[in-house]
Structure formats: C-alpha cells, structure tokens
Design a protein around this motif. Structure first.
Motif, PDB file in Angstrom:
ATOM      1  N   CYS B 291       2.441 -22.264  -1.624  1.00  0.00           N
ATOM      2  CA  CYS B 291       1.521 -21.242  -1.777  1.00  0.00           C
ATOM      3  C   CYS B 291       2.147 -20.242  -2.837  1.00  0.00           C
ATOM      4  N   ILE B 292       1.418 -19.598  -3.719  1.00  0.00           N
ATOM      5  CA  ILE B 292       2.041 -19.059  -4.826  1.00  0.00           C
ATOM      6  C   ILE B 292       2.169 -17.573  -3.896  1.00  0.00           C
ATOM      7  N   LYS B 293       1.510 -17.037  -3.085  1.00  0.00           N
ATOM      8  CA  LYS B 293       1.400 -15.883  -2.604  1.00  0.00           C
ATOM      9  C   LYS B 293       2.778 -15.872  -1.592  1.00  0.00           C
ATOM     10  N   MET B 294       3.062 -16.935  -0.835  1.00  0.00           N
ATOM     11  CA  MET B 294       4.006 -17.164  -0.069  1.00  0.00           C
ATOM     12  C   MET B 294       5.375 -17.231  -0.839  1.00  0.00           C
ATOM     13  N   LYS B 295       5.295 -17.753  -2.230  1.00  0.00           N
ATOM     14  CA  LYS B 295       6.565 -17.967  -2.905  1.00  0.00           C
ATOM     15  C   LYS B 295       6.831 -16.796  -3.708  1.00  0.00           C
ATOM     16  N   THR B 296       5.841 -16.133  -4.112  1.00  0.00           N
ATOM     17  CA  THR B 296       5.960 -14.999  -5.150  1.00  0.00           C
ATOM     18  C   THR B 296       5.619 -13.557  -4.709  1.00  0.00           C
ATOM     19  N   GLY B 297       4.653 -13.760  -3.569  1.00  0.00           N
ATOM     20  CA  GLY B 297       4.109 -12.280  -3.244  1.00  0.00           C
ATOM     21  C   GLY B 297       2.862 -12.112  -3.910  1.00  0.00           C
ATOM     22  N   LYS B 298       2.661 -12.648  -5.140  1.00  0.00           N
ATOM     23  CA  LYS B 298       1.193 -12.418  -5.966  1.00  0.00           C
ATOM     24  C   LYS B 298       0.276 -13.489  -5.496  1.00  0.00           C
ATOM     25  N   CYS B 299      -0.879 -13.432  -5.856  1.00  0.00           N
ATOM     26  CA  CYS B 299      -2.105 -14.194  -5.818  1.00  0.00           C
ATOM     27  C   CYS B 299      -2.975 -13.359  -4.535  1.00  0.00           C
ATOM     28  N   GLY B 300      -2.950 -14.178  -3.364  1.00  0.00           N
ATOM     29  CA  GLY B 300      -3.784 -13.687  -2.227  1.00  0.00           C
ATOM     30  C   GLY B 300      -5.230 -13.941  -2.512  1.00  0.00           C
ATOM     31  N   LEU B 301      -5.640 -15.089  -3.215  1.00  0.00           N
ATOM     32  CA  LEU B 301      -7.111 -15.389  -3.710  1.00  0.00           C
ATOM     33  C   LEU B 301      -7.640 -15.839  -2.528  1.00  0.00           C
ATOM     34  N   CYS B 302      -6.914 -16.654  -1.645  1.00  0.00           N
ATOM     35  CA  CYS B 302      -7.825 -17.156  -0.398  1.00  0.00           C
ATOM     36  C   CYS B 302      -8.153 -16.198   0.652  1.00  0.00           C
ATOM     37  N   SER B 303      -7.345 -15.022   0.732  1.00  0.00           N
ATOM     38  CA  SER B 303      -7.428 -13.732   1.485  1.00  0.00           C
ATOM     39  C   SER B 303      -8.783 -13.233   0.962  1.00  0.00           C
ATOM     40  N   THR B 304      -8.893 -13.175  -0.244  1.00  0.00           N
ATOM     41  CA  THR B 304     -10.172 -12.416  -0.912  1.00  0.00           C
ATOM     42  C   THR B 304     -11.308 -12.846  -0.641  1.00  0.00           C
ATOM     43  N   VAL B 305     -11.385 -14.092  -0.779  1.00  0.00           N
ATOM     44  CA  VAL B 305     -12.450 -15.187  -0.630  1.00  0.00           C
ATOM     45  C   VAL B 305     -12.961 -15.233   0.802  1.00  0.00           C
ATOM     46  N   CYS B 306     -11.940 -15.202   1.742  1.00  0.00           N
ATOM     47  CA  CYS B 306     -12.494 -15.601   3.387  1.00  0.00           C
ATOM     48  C   CYS B 306     -13.191 -14.526   3.797  1.00  0.00           C
ATOM     49  N   GLU B 307     -14.394 -14.890   4.011  1.00  0.00           N
ATOM     50  CA  GLU B 307     -15.495 -13.842   4.599  1.00  0.00           C
ATOM     51  C   GLU B 307     -15.346 -13.499   6.225  1.00  0.00           C
ATOM     52  N   ALA B 308     -14.430 -14.633   6.816  1.00  0.00           N
ATOM     53  CA  ALA B 308     -14.239 -14.405   8.144  1.00  0.00           C
ATOM     54  C   ALA B 308     -12.949 -13.659   8.348  1.00  0.00           C
ATOM     55  N   GLY B 309     -12.114 -13.351   7.115  1.00  0.00           N
ATOM     56  CA  GLY B 309     -10.855 -12.668   7.159  1.00  0.00           C
ATOM     57  C   GLY B 309      -9.822 -13.246   8.181  1.00  0.00           C
ATOM     58  N   ALA B 310      -9.832 -14.714   8.034  1.00  0.00           N
ATOM     59  CA  ALA B 310      -8.791 -15.418   8.823  1.00  0.00           C
ATOM     60  C   ALA B 310      -7.285 -15.533   8.247  1.00  0.00           C
ATOM     61  N   ILE B 311      -7.248 -15.205   6.949  1.00  0.00           N
ATOM     62  CA  ILE B 311      -5.989 -15.412   6.585  1.00  0.00           C
ATOM     63  C   ILE B 311      -4.879 -14.550   6.931  1.00  0.00           C
ATOM     64  N   ASP B 312      -3.976 -14.803   7.218  1.00  0.00           N
ATOM     65  CA  ASP B 312      -2.791 -13.626   7.600  1.00  0.00           C
ATOM     66  C   ASP B 312      -1.511 -13.939   7.418  1.00  0.00           C
ATOM     67  N   TYR B 313      -0.980 -13.667   6.056  1.00  0.00           N
ATOM     68  CA  TYR B 313       0.159 -14.540   5.279  1.00  0.00           C
ATOM     69  C   TYR B 313       1.510 -13.925   6.177  1.00  0.00           C
ATOM     70  N   THR B 314       1.303 -12.850   7.353  1.00  0.00           N
ATOM     71  CA  THR B 314       2.512 -12.617   7.936  1.00  0.00           C
ATOM     72  C   THR B 314       2.762 -13.372   9.254  1.00  0.00           C
ATOM     73  N   GLN B 315       1.750 -14.365   9.369  1.00  0.00           N
ATOM     74  CA  GLN B 315       1.857 -15.273  10.797  1.00  0.00           C
ATOM     75  C   GLN B 315       3.232 -15.723  11.093  1.00  0.00           C
ATOM     76  N   GLN B 316       3.933 -15.940  12.063  1.00  0.00           N
ATOM     77  CA  GLN B 316       5.310 -16.553  12.484  1.00  0.00           C
ATOM     78  C   GLN B 316       4.992 -17.383  13.255  1.00  0.00           C
ATOM     79  N   ASP B 317       5.848 -18.354  13.378  1.00  0.00           N
ATOM     80  CA  ASP B 317       5.831 -19.521  14.609  1.00  0.00           C
ATOM     81  C   ASP B 317       5.839 -18.899  15.866  1.00  0.00           C
ATOM     82  N   GLU B 318       5.083 -19.487  16.685  1.00  0.00           N
ATOM     83  CA  GLU B 318       4.783 -18.943  18.122  1.00  0.00           C
ATOM     84  C   GLU B 318       5.334 -19.872  19.075  1.00  0.00           C
TER      85      GLU B 318
END
Lengths: 147, 663
Positions: B291-318
């Motif tokens: 994932c470009i966002k996870m590796k470089t911090g830039k991109c985030g396209l999936c978050s923009t297109v997701c209408e449900a707002g489900a993308i969360d790049y800060t998620q941690q193992d639980e």
C-alpha cells in the motif's frame, strides 16, 4: 585368565514419560520391534518428574545404566517439562562424571509417541553401550546387593 | 499393610504365548502383602472383570495389580471395575507385560522373568498407593475452531447446529481454504465453489457461529473444558462493520502489481483487495507491504472513494481473550515447495506448474477465466505431461516419505477434464502406482484411461528441459515397455506432495498437542480415537492429521464435531486427581516450585502454625490449586526440602519401583 562363561546382561532402568516415550515404547511392542529384556520401564507423567535421586537410587541398587526418555523439545505435554529435565540431567551427569561414573551409563533421549522404531533402536544401542562398559561397581551399594 | 490381589491376563495368546502366566501368578502370590493371585484368558472381558470384582469383595482387597496390556489401553477399564466393587479406582496399578514384554521378547524364560519383575514393581507401588478422589471443574460451553477451510467450516456448522456457540479463527482474510481455489472435485466433478460457498454463507449467517477472519491464535492457556485463548485480530485497515464489500476501492487502487496469492501468483491484484468474489466475510483488506499510503504516507485514494468511510489507516492489531471448552484444529495442508526439485525445471520455466496452479488455470474465476493457456505465451498447449508423486513416497530427504493420497485422483480429474474440453490435446500421466481406493474412485480413473484416452505411463520422469522453441523436453522411463521416453510437451504439471500448513507446528506448541515426524497432528489412537489429540480437549479435523480428500475431510470434521458436542453437553468434568500437593510442615516458602510450574497452579499463603513451645507463628507456605495443576511433577523435583509430592507418582512410589526392579 578366567573366562566368564555367563554373558554379562546389564540391568537398565528406563524412565519414560506417559505422553510420548511410554507410548513410543508401546508402539515398538505393537510393531514387534525387539530390544533386550534387561530394559525395565518405569512410567512417569513427565520426564521432569524424574528426581536425580531416582537415578542415583537405581545405581545404588545395582542398575548398570539409567536412561530417561521424554517428548522432543517443544513437544512436551506440559509445555516446558523436558527443558527442566535436560538441565537437571546435564547437571547430574556432569556430577557423575566428576565422581568417575562413566558418562555413557546415563542418557537422555527424546522419543515421540510415533517413534516406536526409534525407541527400540535407542534401547538396543544403550544396552550395547552399557554392556561394553561392564558392571556398575562404583555407585552400587554392596549392602543392597543380592546374595 | 495392604491386601493386594494380582491378576495376570493371558490376552488370548498375546501374552500367554511368550510369558508363562501361571508361573507369574504363582511367583507373585508369595510377594509380601499379596493375598490373592489368579490368571485368566481375558481380564478385560466381562468374566475377567467379574473375577476381579469377586476377589476384591471375597478377599477384602485394598490394592489391585493387573499384569496385562499397556495402561494406556485398559487402565480406565480396570479402574472402573475396581470402583464397581467398592474399591477406590486409584488403588489399581497395571504391569505392562504385553507391549513392553511379551510382544518384544521371544524367549519364554526371559519374558516370564521380566513379567515377574514388572509385576513386583507394580506391587511395590500399590503398597504405597492412597485412595484419590478427582475434583470437578465446570465446562465452558463454547468451542473454538482453528482454520476456516472445508474441515473447519463443517465442524463449526455441526457444533453450531447442536446449539453450542462456535468461533472460527482463520488467518486469511476469508474463510474457504484450499477448496475455494479448486475448480472441480472428484469423482463426481461437482464445481468446488458451487458446493463450498453455500456452506461459507451458512457459517457466516449462523447465529451460533462467529468468524474471526484475518486473525491468529496468539496464546492458549487452561485445560479441557476451561481454555482461555488470546486471538490476534490483524489490522485490515478497513472497518469490517462499515465495509460493504462493493469493491470500488480495489478498482481505484493505483498499486495493481501485487502477486495474487489466491491465484498462486499467476496474476496480480491491487494493494487493497478482496481475495475472491464469494469471500466471507466480504470485506476489503489493505496489504501494508504494498500500500502506497502505508509505505509513503501519500495516496489515500481508497479512503476518498469509500462511501461507507470504512478505511482506517491507523488501525492496529487487536488482542481479544475468549473462553472455550474445546478446541478443534483444522489447519489443513499446503503443497510442498519445489525449490529442491531442479530436475523438473519448475523455477526455470513458467510452463512447468503445480497441480494447484493448473486448478486455477482451468477455473472460470482464475487468471485466464477458465481457458487453458500456457503461462509463458498464452497459447493453447497441445501436449500436456502430468508427473505424479513429485516429492511423495520419496525417501531421499528432499521429499516426503508418505503418499499424499489425493494426487492420483486429481490428476485423473485434470487429465479427463483437459481431454473433454480440448480433445485435440495429448495428455500423458507418469505414475509410480495409481492408487484409487474410495467409492467410485477406480471407476473414475478407468474412465480417464478408457473413455478419454489419457496415456498412462508407469515410470518416473528424470528430467524436464526447456527447449529453445519454447517446448519442454520431458525425459522419462516407461517401466512396462522397458524403454526410455522423450516427449516434447507444451505444459508440464507436477503433482507436488502435500504437507501440513506451516502454522501447524507453532500452534501445536501453543496447544501442547503432539505431532508426528512429518508435522501432522497425532491422534489419541490411530484406530479407535482418530479425531482426538492425546491432549484432552483438543480435537483434529481434516488434513492437519494426515493427507485427506474432501469426502474424508468432511467425515472427520463431522466426527470431531460429534466429539466436541459430547464434551460440551457435560456440565462438569472430572479432573485428574494425580496432582501435586505440598506438605506444609516441610515447606519453607522458597518459591522454587512456583517458578517451574507451567500452569501457575502454585500460590503462597500465610498460615498460622503451632510451634512446639505452644506459641503460634505465621509462615509462608506453598498451596497447590488442584483444579489448575495438571500433574507434571516439575515442582516435586524443584522443591529443595522435599515438601512437594505428586499423587499417584509419589517419590516413595517411584523409589519403590526402582528398588523392586533392581532387587
């Protein structure tokens, strides 16, 4: 020189853990894999149940070799028991070494429940080794010796 | 003084042929404390058990020694017999004179002498036995299934149908396992997805089933009926509740060059992905390695297109901790890596593929949409050579010694399907033996040969050499015609041996379940308890126990479920009374035992003691929780003052056995 006509048959005490090695010994029986009858097995729940005192007691009472068998490292039914065995016996064996007891009279082996063939092979090898060493005279308590 | 009865079993001729049972009974009768000795053809039979019961009553026995088969076989039987006659079941000891005497020795005199000594050791032990009463522990009425392939799904469905809650832990983002990757299934040629995906949906929608997808078992504590399991829910970077599985993010993701593991790397996927169309749960997952966002911090396209707002790049193992009464292992298999099989040119040529890759190549949802094309140039192959037993039945070190069991049948299936779809293709199968034991299996194989004209050649392939014209030169031997063969093939398919999944070994360590030398889980008894692990409360389902095809896997999965249900319907379980106990008068509170206890069963309590001078003193002493103690005995050896001892395997009992053997 006198020739001993009666072949020396060493007395071997084998402590086997209930979960792996005792089952391995049973499997070697089920598969009819032979090993000498002078090996006598004592069942213990885990190899870590074997107190070094038991090993010394066996030698005191006239055993010629003592072998401990447990699960392979990492496979212990009780997670860590065989690691304790390994350390305790390393210590005991080095002490026996210091006392002048041949290192080859004692052994720790890992035999799983699926390794019937390994159990028989291990016992054959151990009996052969102890037979070469001859009778245990150094640790035997002569007061316990049968007349 | 104990009043001991000795019972020597003939076991038909199993014992009596090599051990003089009469002499054993006669000799042991004169041992101190022995008031009764008898021999009988089958002690475990009803008549034999009645003999024991009558002797216990008539001779007022306080201890029983049975010289018979292994205690692993009939200890429980004879303990019940003793209990039925009013004797504490833990006053019974077994001298193993079958597996460890009569079956391994041929000389009758030698075996008889050994049997007498083993009997003496057991008598010496019984002298020191004390009546024991098992404690009881409650059962958590919930099961855990590790692995969400067809084995895990079937087990979970069966347990859930019986009314018990089940959790499935699957390390991949979706359940389905290997069967989801298959095209057709032998011998009926059902479409794998058509019969699997309804079950996946059933599992997901069942009110008693909870699926932890993209999760792994982190830690297992406890014992049968009371397991406490920590599950690591790996970060998906997607909220599974909000995600609708629309797949828009996977289309828009700019990183499209990730090898698609579902198609075994034969095509690419995006960095945010849903493994396949019928995935359960149908939730996208971000692959942080690409994932470009996870590796470089830039991109985030999936978050923009997701209408449900489900993308969360800060998620941690639980980490979640759950309680279970039973655990089922269904970790499955993988084809072996073919790195060491250079002779087949698997690494050199893209046109040498494994059978699982072939499966994807013929699957409508695969990289070629189901058209059989060569991976190198996308052309239709005209000659296909299948090589069986690649790494199976191979003792040379680089392969596996066992038969992988499923390859003969799926190769016949592949060959048959190829000939049906592309009749102009020549299909050759090299085999050592064709093994088709199973309902309608041999008929299936014969159809491949007789109806579809597949050329079966008995013999192994020695070398596959890529040629300049893009074909593959296959050199092999034909053992029936006794000649060397050279074939020009367009595609070579290797039936790679199967091995347990790599996650099985670390999992076995966490579960303290035993494995065989090939890393397959060991069953409690190969014939009579095939779906249970020797570790109580752990059950086995599917190929984690040995190579299996789908019908067998499903049978075993249901069998494991039946065993789990049998456990979970109980309200209480009888514990093992062979646990450690501390002599408080000798304990000096040093903590040595607490440190070596793997279960945390030992705690320290301050206790008031009356001293000889009539004053009282408070001392710290060890106290064992018998419900938690599993009876390994590590503490008994660690204790410097000899205060700790183990019921059933006490210091004095083992010493007495040593003495009896060395007498």
């Amino acid at each position: 020189m006198q020739v001993n006509e009666k072949e020396f048959k060493p007395l071997i005490v084998a402590f086997c853990c209930n979960w792996c090695s005792y089952a391995g010994a049973d499997l070697s029986g089920t598969n009819r894999l032979n090993y000498p009858a002078n090996v006598k097995i004592i069942r213990v729940p885990c190899s870590c149940r074997v107190n070094p005192m038991f090993v010394l007691r066996a030698f005191q009472r006239g055993a010629d070799g003592v072998i401990l068998c447990g699960c392979h490292p990492g496979d212990c039914h009780y997670t860590t028991g065989n690691y304790y065995t390994r350390r305790r016996m390393t210590l005991l064996f080095s002490m026996l070494d210091y006392l002048g007891i041949e290192r080859d009279r004692t052994r720790v082996e890992w035999v799983s429940a699926a390794e019937g063939a390994k159990f028989a092979a291990t016992m054959n090898d151990f009996v052969a080794t102890v037979t070469r060493l001859g009778e245990n005279k150094r640790l035997e308590d002569l007061r316990c010796k049968k007349q | 003084m104990q009043r001991i009865g000795v019972f020597v079993c003939w076991c038909g001729s199993n014992i009596a042929a090599t051990v003089d049972v009469k002499q054993v009974a006669e000799t042991l009768k004169s041992e101190p404390g022995v008031v009764f000795a008898a021999d009988y053809q089958y002690m475990c039979s009803e008549a034999g058990q009645n003999l024991i019961k009558d002797a216990i009553r008539d001779h007022k026995l306080t201890g029983v020694v049975i010289c018979s088969c292994s205690p692993r076989m009939h200890e429980a039987t004879f303990r019940k017999t003793a209990a039925a006659a009013g004797l504490n079941p833990y006053m019974v000891e077994i001298a193993n004179i079958r597996e460890q005497c009569s079956w391994i020795h041929k000389d009758k005199a030698v075996a008889t002498e050994k049997a007498i000594i083993l009997g003496r050791a057991a008598i010496a032990k019984v002298h020191l036995n004390a009546p024991l009463t098992p404690g009881e522990s409650p059962v958590t009425k919930r099961a855990l299934v590790i692995g969400g392939g067809i084995a895990g799904i079937q087990t979970a469905l069966d347990i859930a149908e019986a009314g018990f809650p089940v959790d499935i832990v699957e390390k991949q983002p979706t359940i389905g396992g290997k069967m989801a990757q298959l095209d057709k299934t032998f011998p009926t040629l059902d479409c794998a997805a058509c019969i699997l995906t309804p079950k996946m949906v059933d599992a997901a929608q069942h009110e008693n089933i909870h699926i932890y997808a993209y999760s792994e078992v982190e830690e297992v504590k406890g014992f049968v009926g009371n397991f406490s399991v920590t599950i690591r829910k790996k970060a998906r970077m997607v909220d599974p509740v909000k995600c609708t599985g629309c797949g828009l993010c996977t289309e828009k993701c700019p990183m499209k060059k990730v090898p698609n593991e579902f198609n075994l790397g034969m095509n690419n996927r995006s960095a945010i992905y849903i493994p396949f169309a019928q995935a359960v749960p149908k939730v996208a997952t971000i692959d942080p390695a690409y994932c470009i966002k996870m590796k470089t911090g830039k991109c985030g396209l999936c978050s923009t297109v997701c209408e449900a707002g489900a993308i969360d790049y800060t998620q941690q193992d639980e980490l979640v901790e759950e309680q279970y009464g039973a655990i089922v292992v269904a970790t499955g298999y993988n084809p072996i890596k073919l790195d060491q099989f250079d002779e087949f040119a698997y690494a050199q040529s893209p046109d040498v593929i494994t059978s699982l890759e072939f499966e994807r190549l013929t699957n409508a949802a695969g990289p070629t949409a189901g058209t059989l094309l060569r991976p190198s140039d996308g052309k239709h192959p005209h000659t296909i050579v299948f090589v069986q037993c690649v790494g199976s039945r191979c003792d040379g070190g680089k392969g596996k010694s066992y038969c992988s069991k499923i390859c003969c049948m799926y190769t016949a299936k592949h060959a048959m399907l190829t000939r049906e779809k592309y009749p102009d293709t020549d299909v050759y199968v090299f085999y050592i033996d064709v093994r088709t034991p199973g309902k309608n299996f041999d008929e299936f194989y014969r159809r491949a040969v007789e109806e579809y004209g597949v050329h079966y050649i008995k013999g192994m392939v020695g070398k596959v050499a890529p040629q300049a014209d893009g074909t593959l030169l296959v050199q092999g031997s034909d053992l029936i015609e006794n000649r060397q063969l050279r074939l020009n093939a367009d595609l070579v398919v290797l039936a790679a041996a199967i091995e347990p999944d790599a996650s099985a070994r670390p999992l076995a360590t966490k579960l303290t379940a035993s494995m065989d030398t090939n890393d397959f889980f060991t069953e409690a008894h190969p014939k009579l308890r095939p779906v249970e692990s020797p570790t109580a409360g752990i059950f086995l389902s599917g190929a984690c126990q040995g190579p299996k095809d789908i019908p067998e896997t499903v049978s075993q999965a249901s069998a494991a479920a039946a065993k789990v249900i049998g456990l979970l319907v109980k309200d209480k379980l009888k514990g093992n009374p062979c646990v450690a106990h501390s002599n408080e008068m000798m304990c000096n509170g040093c903590s040595s035992c607490e440190k070596v206890c793997p279960y945390g069963a030992i705690t320290y309590v301050d206790k008031e003691f009356r001293m000889p001078d009539r004053t009282t003193a408070i001392r710290r002493v060890a106290s064992v929780n018998p419900a938690v103690c599993q009876g390994c005995g590590a503490c008994t050896v660690a204790c410097p003052s000899g205060a700790m001892d183990l019921n059933g395997f006490s210091n004095s009992q083992i010493m007495a056995e040593v003495d009896a053997i060395c007498k």
